[in-house]
Design an enzyme around this catalytic site. Sequence first.
Site, short mmCIF file in Angstrom:
data_model
loop_
_atom_site.label_atom_id
_atom_site.label_comp_id
_atom_site.label_asym_id
_atom_site.label_seq_id
_atom_site.Cartn_x
_atom_site.Cartn_y
_atom_site.Cartn_z
N SER A 117 27.34 32.86 51.55
CA SER A 117 26.88 31.86 50.60
C SER A 117 26.04 32.48 49.50
O SER A 117 26.50 33.33 48.75
CB SER A 117 26.13 30.76 51.37
OG SER A 117 25.91 29.64 50.57
N GLU B 273 35.47 31.78 48.12
CA GLU B 273 35.34 30.55 48.92
C GLU B 273 34.29 29.69 48.26
O GLU B 273 33.53 30.17 47.43
CB GLU B 273 34.94 30.88 50.36
CG GLU B 273 33.63 31.66 50.53
CD GLU B 273 32.36 30.82 50.46
OE1 GLU B 273 32.41 29.60 50.73
OE2 GLU B 273 31.30 31.38 50.14
N HIS C 211 32.44 28.43 54.22
CA HIS C 211 31.44 27.57 54.88
C HIS C 211 32.11 26.77 55.99
O HIS C 211 32.15 25.55 55.99
CB HIS C 211 30.78 26.64 53.86
CG HIS C 211 29.84 27.36 52.94
ND1 HIS C 211 30.27 28.27 52.00
CD2 HIS C 211 28.49 27.29 52.82
CE1 HIS C 211 29.20 28.71 51.32
NE2 HIS C 211 28.12 28.14 51.81
#
Length: 326
Positions: free
Chosen positions: A105, A206, A276
Amino acid sequence: MNSKSIYIYSPSGAVRDKAAFRRGVARLKAMGHDVHIDEAALQSHQRFAGDDDTRLAAIARAAASGADVALISRGGYGLTRVLDRLPYKAIAKAVDKGTAFVGVSDFTAFQSAVLAKTGAVTWAGPALGEDLGAEEGPDEIMAACFDDLLCGQGEGTGWRLPARDADVGFKALRGATLWGGNLCVLSSLLGTPYFPQIDKGVLFLEDVAEHPYRIERMLDQLRHAGVLARQRAIVLGQFSNYRAVPHDRGFKLQTVVDRLRGLLKVPVLTGLPYGHVPTKVLLPVGAQVEMARQEREVFMVWGHAAGAGHAHDHGHHGHEHAHHGH
């Protein structure tokens, strides 16, 4: 297995889910590892795990820890604020001595900057709380991949292309730099000294809670900047947790992917188990990879080149824990 030292620190968001944090630590200890928790790991300042100076000091301690793995407690937001102040030499030296920096992230900012500034390899993978501290237990594939990294055996991964993408024009490639991570964080670095200048690489992406039109806009930013056309492959991981709206009228994630394929000569592969989501593989950011495919099966291999520290022959396919459609 051999006991490894794991250093837990918080370079981004404040840890709000203390129970998940404790579960993650307990699970690592139960696996026989020596877990060190940074003194500021549970600090809180606004939405951050301490102010900028506090978090920079924590990163410096992680780099000086000599640990086998420096694992972030969680992502969130906070690293882009301090990229001009990161201790790059100390981080690169720690990597050189065998510390694997692992995160997901917001950690994409750290990984991209470290790659751009030093060329050092870091690992896209789990965070302590959401992954190792998940209430229902860690995902088996993620845990197996994390175990491989700890044992020095994580030499590759594999996955199955979704059926609708089975005809993507991709056969094989060798000697390409793997880079990328969270699309939103990465695109925010474009035009800065912290955006890796990678040509003929494999770019993996992502994101979470981003509507497909926002994903398309960020992809177009990278496309218009010439970044996508310079790669040898674009690999899309999981784009999760967004909501379609009535206004879309059929515009969806697949629309974005299909359009991108029409605009690029570079192959766009999908289905990478990373993002995630609970099921995530570990990926060496900045390492040289080879890729091959057999029908719908895609293999990505980095061998021991990513600094796993073992020079044994890894065979053709490495460890394919992630053989499942997504």
